[in-house]
Design an enzyme around this catalytic site. Sequence first.
Site, PDB file in Angstrom:
ATOM      1  N   CYS A 383       0.825  -1.206   0.000  1.00 31.41           N
ATOM      2  CA  CYS A 383       0.000   0.000   0.000  1.00 31.41           C
ATOM      3  C   CYS A 383       0.862   1.260   0.000  1.00 31.41           C
ATOM      4  O   CYS A 383       1.403   1.619  -1.030  1.00 31.41           O
ATOM      5  CB  CYS A 383      -1.004  -0.043   1.150  1.00 31.41           C
ATOM      6  SG  CYS A 383      -2.433   0.972   0.786  1.00 31.41           S
ATOM      7  N   HIS A 508      -3.477  -4.800   0.305  1.00 30.61           N
ATOM      8  CA  HIS A 508      -2.970  -5.330   1.577  1.00 30.61           C
ATOM      9  C   HIS A 508      -3.032  -6.856   1.526  1.00 30.61           C
ATOM     10  O   HIS A 508      -3.936  -7.462   2.127  1.00 30.61           O
ATOM     11  CB  HIS A 508      -3.817  -4.816   2.743  1.00 30.61           C
ATOM     12  CG  HIS A 508      -3.571  -3.391   3.082  1.00 30.61           C
ATOM     13  ND1 HIS A 508      -2.517  -2.986   3.859  1.00 30.61           N
ATOM     14  CD2 HIS A 508      -4.232  -2.271   2.725  1.00 30.61           C
ATOM     15  CE1 HIS A 508      -2.542  -1.661   3.992  1.00 30.61           C
ATOM     16  NE2 HIS A 508      -3.575  -1.204   3.304  1.00 30.61           N
ATOM     17  N   GLU A 510      -1.476  -8.965   3.077  1.00 35.77           N
ATOM     18  CA  GLU A 510      -1.305  -9.605   4.391  1.00 35.77           C
ATOM     19  C   GLU A 510      -2.630 -10.093   4.980  1.00 35.77           C
ATOM     20  O   GLU A 510      -2.667 -11.040   5.751  1.00 35.77           O
ATOM     21  CB  GLU A 510      -0.602  -8.649   5.372  1.00 35.77           C
ATOM     22  CG  GLU A 510      -1.381  -7.408   5.800  1.00 35.77           C
ATOM     23  CD  GLU A 510      -1.167  -6.186   4.893  1.00 35.77           C
ATOM     24  OE1 GLU A 510      -0.819  -6.390   3.705  1.00 35.77           O
ATOM     25  OE2 GLU A 510      -1.355  -5.049   5.369  1.00 35.77           O
TER      26      GLU A 510
HETATM   27  N1  GLN Z   1      -1.968   6.784   2.978  1.00 36.95           N
HETATM   28  C1  GLN Z   1      -2.060   6.087   1.739  1.00 36.95           C
HETATM   29  C2  GLN Z   1      -3.412   6.246   1.081  1.00 36.95           C
HETATM   30  O1  GLN Z   1      -4.340   6.638   1.711  1.00 36.95           O
HETATM   31  C3  GLN Z   1      -1.734   4.617   1.940  1.00 36.95           C
HETATM   32  C4  GLN Z   1      -2.744   3.892   2.755  1.00 36.95           C
HETATM   33  C5  GLN Z   1      -2.250   2.604   3.301  1.00 36.95           C
HETATM   34  O2  GLN Z   1      -1.049   2.333   3.322  1.00 36.95           O
HETATM   35  N2  GLN Z   1      -3.160   1.778   3.805  1.00 36.95           N
HETATM   36  O3  GLN Z   1      -3.570   5.984  -0.090  1.00 36.95           O
END
Ligand code: GLN
Length: 532
Positions: A383, A508, A510
């Site tokens: 992410c 994500h 994970e």
């Molecule tokens: N802050 C970033 C976004 O909002 C990444 C979010 C995250 O890593 N879950 O896109």
Amino acid sequence: MKMKQTKYIFVTGGVLSGVGKGISAASIGAVLKARGLNVNIQKCDQYLNVDAGTLNPAEHGECFVTNDGAETDLDLGHYERFLDTDLTSSSSVMSGRVLRQVIDDERAGKYLGKTVQIVPHVITAMQEHIENAAKGFDVHIVEVGGTVGDIEGQSWIEAIRELGFRLGYRNCAYVHVVYLPYLGASKEFKTKPAQNAVKDLRNAGISPNVILARSESVAPDIIKNKLSLYGGVPHEAIGLLPNAKSIYEVPLSIANQKIDEYIVQHLEIKTKKPNLKQWKQLNKTISEDRSQSVKIGIVAKYLDNEDTYFSVIEALRASCWSQKTNLEFDWVNAEKVEKDGVQILEKYDGILVPGGFGSRGVEGMIMAAGYCLETGKSYLGLCLGLQVAVIAGARRGGLKDATSAEIHPSSKKSVIYIMSDQKGKEETGGTMRLGEYKASLVPKSKVAELYKNTKVTERHRHRYEVNLKFRKQIEKGGLVISGQSPDGTLVEFIEACNHNFFVATQAHPEFKSRPTSPHPLFVGFIKSLKNK
Ligand code: GLN
């Protein structure tokens, strides 16, 4: 045809919070599933938040995301990993969600001029959440967050008390998880706090059927006599749960003490004996001696609470077990990388940058990604970890002040930007791109090779996206876009060409990794560290 009666197991906690109610509930579920039962599980929390999306991860731990995009408590992650099942938003209910619904109904005139009260209206709404989630399952496990006796948790306790009364004695089992302190000076375990915790539960009108006693070390079996007499439950309904080497030992511990047997007998469920082969195999693998280790630096901003990246660590662990290697990792403060330089990362076999929000530490993460891109050190970005890698790539490709709109909202060089439908929603809950989305992978790419597929789905939780206007610079920096949303508008995966392992995803992964089937991206990462 009459619907089969779902049996309920209510799991509450006493003495103190954090005694491992979530793991206990998940372990009971795992053993019942191993008996062939169709089990669902749900967490009911006392917070006035509507969901876990706005909770600070440093304080509350990881925000787990389900396929259907619910932002939930980290216990849902335990449940999914222990039960090897995909849960939905119905498995996580916070008081705020129930109260909002009751107040909305009041405004809509649904109460026909009646006074609206905690009892019966809120309690009834809580019971509806529980019973709706239970529909169609043999067993539904409900974990009530917090500690019995807390002012804010009283409504949930009353809801499960009334529900049990209405459903009948043989359709519900109450499991109370308590803590057994050990006094070093007199070398004994003390049961008084546990006795008082059971009293608190009885004060609320609930008599436990089972008591699970958590302790730091192994308590002698005679402690069960005391807990039985003063807790008012039979000897065989008491389980001792000392700290385990691995949380995945707990299902076996429950089964060895025949707690599951006691529960199914109480609930009059006819089942076979549990088939624990998979659990035994997993624990054997976990405890095997391994000569090789991999050392990973996790470059992040939230470091004060180990729970913040629980699913990431579990995915790394499971991948290491599958690759017969030991996992060593350090939390590396991203701001320290910024201050002290990338040489502090030299000692690691690989670098992982997990998700995160805000601008603090991001420059250090960009430096970490750039360093891996340059030197060939393995890199896995999740992410935010993709976003910083894209910035590092674009800078390397000539766009010197490439940045993210999350750090510099008015920059013209935002290779990570906010899409028009997300504008203005930055601070509110439930407004991100959440839950499962499909991606199409470039055939023969590293990610397609790892997934052994070109069509994948992963869970998301983000607001910012890669700005394809800068594709040329990003690619010039050595990166390729190896996976996109099926319509080609969003970037889902990137990787570096001619690199040992440099892979990042906007998702994500994970959250989908399981102890016995670790996620292919994590496995690929670990393999690359072993083959250095
Ligand atoms: N802050 C970033 C976004 O909002 C990444 C979010 C995250 O890593 N879950 O896109």
